[in-house]
Design an enzyme around this catalytic site. Structure first.
Site, PDB file in Angstrom:
ATOM      1  N   TRP A 148       8.351 -10.210 -14.227  1.00 52.53           N
ATOM      2  CA  TRP A 148       8.013  -9.853 -12.839  1.00 52.53           C
ATOM      3  C   TRP A 148       7.063 -10.876 -12.244  1.00 52.53           C
ATOM      4  O   TRP A 148       7.169 -11.217 -11.068  1.00 52.53           O
ATOM      5  CB  TRP A 148       7.479  -8.430 -12.744  1.00 52.53           C
ATOM      6  N   ASP A 188       0.513  -6.551  -8.519  1.00 55.35           N
ATOM      7  CA  ASP A 188       1.755  -5.772  -8.498  1.00 55.35           C
ATOM      8  C   ASP A 188       1.621  -4.594  -9.468  1.00 55.35           C
ATOM      9  O   ASP A 188       1.862  -4.730 -10.667  1.00 55.35           O
ATOM     10  CB  ASP A 188       2.920  -6.684  -8.907  1.00 55.35           C
ATOM     11  N   LYS A 195       8.695   4.198  -9.804  1.00 55.22           N
ATOM     12  CA  LYS A 195       8.338   4.348 -11.213  1.00 55.22           C
ATOM     13  C   LYS A 195       7.419   5.544 -11.452  1.00 55.22           C
ATOM     14  O   LYS A 195       7.798   6.464 -12.145  1.00 55.22           O
ATOM     15  CB  LYS A 195       7.797   3.055 -11.752  1.00 55.22           C
TER      16      LYS A 195
HETATM   17  C1  LIG Z   1      10.281  -2.512 -10.994  1.00 57.46           C
HETATM   18  C2  LIG Z   1       9.328  -3.591 -10.716  1.00 57.46           C
HETATM   19  C3  LIG Z   1       9.488  -4.475  -9.644  1.00 57.46           C
HETATM   20  C4  LIG Z   1      10.682  -4.450  -8.735  1.00 57.46           C
HETATM   21  O1  LIG Z   1      10.609  -3.389  -7.897  1.00 57.46           O
HETATM   22  P1  LIG Z   1      11.685  -3.235  -6.689  1.00 57.46           P
HETATM   23  O2  LIG Z   1      11.094  -2.086  -5.940  1.00 57.46           O
HETATM   24  O3  LIG Z   1      12.988  -2.940  -7.330  1.00 57.46           O
HETATM   25  O4  LIG Z   1      11.684  -4.490  -5.918  1.00 57.46           O
HETATM   26  C5  LIG Z   1       8.522  -5.433  -9.430  1.00 57.46           C
HETATM   27  N1  LIG Z   1       7.443  -5.523 -10.225  1.00 57.46           N
HETATM   28  C6  LIG Z   1       7.262  -4.695 -11.278  1.00 57.46           C
HETATM   29  C7  LIG Z   1       6.042  -4.842 -12.124  1.00 57.46           C
HETATM   30  C8  LIG Z   1       8.197  -3.706 -11.556  1.00 57.46           C
HETATM   31  O5  LIG Z   1       8.019  -2.881 -12.585  1.00 57.46           O
END
Ligand SMILES: *Cc1c(COP(=O)(O)O)cnc(C)c1O
Length: 346
Positions: free
Chosen positions: A89, A158, A182
């Site tokens: 990521w 993030d 999540k």
């Molecule tokens: C799942 C995830 C993403 C991507 O998320 P989207 O909403 O599908 O763009 C980005 N960063 C992390 C750490 C993730 O777990």
């Protein structure tokens, strides 16, 4: 996984939300009912995460990946930024930021195969960097920072796969963001928590829907938001508060992940190669000593009601994602299955 009481309430209200004789999805996002529900959800998020008044909360579409672009567009005032690379990521965030800014990767954990986080104090951030970006929890690799980097530039993080998993001091961050899918509900929104002084500096060509200032001013309704996602988010926040907030989530998540790591570490049949201090509480990848058994392991797990255990296609093996709504019983059921599989297959 979502909390069962949330799903049950949503089912109950699907055809008649707040006595309106229709679903929340059928109501206007400008209706009195939805506008006040949406504002209440923001208040609950502020309570759950103890967000200081000096921070704006913005809901944007495009998930966390959208924020890979929104962060450089909104915060990249000096034309450059620093990034820490701890895995997949982070890499995507870097690649997107390079479209907008001069990016320097100040720490890269490639040498360990992305099973580590940088040692505290082991990297330096250039003075002219607009911000330092990092990924507190690498969802695919199962690598999580056990500390918040202490730097002189705003911190951008993030939090997609670890938001509200335990208490965190929001005041240490310039911006934190997370996709909702999540720990909070269905996909469709990114939650952006951004310090006041970092709002309003977006580069002029920034699309309005990605401009933090425009979105904050419009209460995140510059255009039609995904109302159902927002609604479920509100219900999940109620559930977190009912459970005792992020303190309770943290205690539970620590106990859940400890149980699974302890079992894996005591076994010679299963392994997790992430360095101990950087092990994720949310995503636990593991491998079998004999990968020829992977398919049998997954098929048997499915029969036992244990699903979504296949590791990400880029790394193989298994991965247990044990987000907030996963109870200890779910982790225990996985451990019981793993023990029985080892006994019969080894
Ligand atoms: C799942 C995830 C993403 C991507 O998320 P989207 O909403 O599908 O763009 C980005 N960063 C992390 C750490 C993730 O777990």
């Amino acid at each position: 996984m979502l909390p069962l009481p949330v799903l049950e309430q949503a089912k109950e209200e699907l055809t008649d939300w707040q006595g309106l004789g229709m679903s929340v999805m059928e109501d206007s996002h400008r209706s009195k009912a939805f506008v006040s529900f949406a504002a209440a959800a923001e208040d609950k998020l502020r309570r759950v995460m103890s967000i200081p008044d000096s921070y704006r909360v913005v809901f944007q579409q495009g998930g966390a990946s959208g924020q890979f672009a929104a962060v450089p567009m909104n915060l990249g005032t000096t034309g450059s930024a620093a990034y820490i690379n701890t895995g997949q990521w982070s890499k995507k965030a870097v690649a997107e930021a390079r479209k907008f800014l001069d990016v320097s990767v100040v720490a890269d954990e490639a040498a360990s195969g992305y099973t580590t986080t940088p040692v505290v104090g082991s990297f330096e951030v250039p003075e002219n960097a607009s911000y330092l970006h990092y990924t507190p929890n690498e969802t695919i690799g199962g690598v999580e920072f056990e500390y918040v980097p202490d730097v002189d530039v705003p911190l951008a993080a993030d939090f997609s796969s670890t938001i509200a998993s335990r208490p965190v001091d929001v005041s240490k961050f310039g911006v934190m963001y997370a996709g909702t899918q999540k720990n909070f509900g269905p996909a469709g929104l990114a939650i952006v928590i951004v310090r006041d002084d970092l709002v309003g500096n977006a580069r002029p060509e920034t699309p309005t829907i990605w401009d933090y200032a425009a979105m904050a001013k419009a209460d995140s309704m510059v255009n039609t938001p995904p109302t159902f996602t927002w609604y479920i988010l509100g219900l999940v926040l109620d559930w977190i508060l009912d459970q005792g907030g992020v303190e309770a989530m943290g205690r539970r998540n620590k106990a859940k992940s400890d149980a699974l790591y302890d079992y894996i570490d005591a076994s010679t049949f299963y392994a997790n190669r992430v360095e101990r201090r950087s092990r994720s509480w949310m995503n636990i990848p593991f491998t079998l000593a004999n990968s020829d058994l992977d398919a049998t392991f997954l098929a048997g797990a499915g029969d036992a009601g244990l699903t979504n255990l296949k590791g990400h296609r880029s790394v193989g093996g298994m991965r247990a994602s044990i987000y907030n709504a996963m109870p200890m019983e779910g982790v225990q059921a996985l451990i019981d299955y793993m023990r029985e599989f080892e006994r019969t297959a080894a």
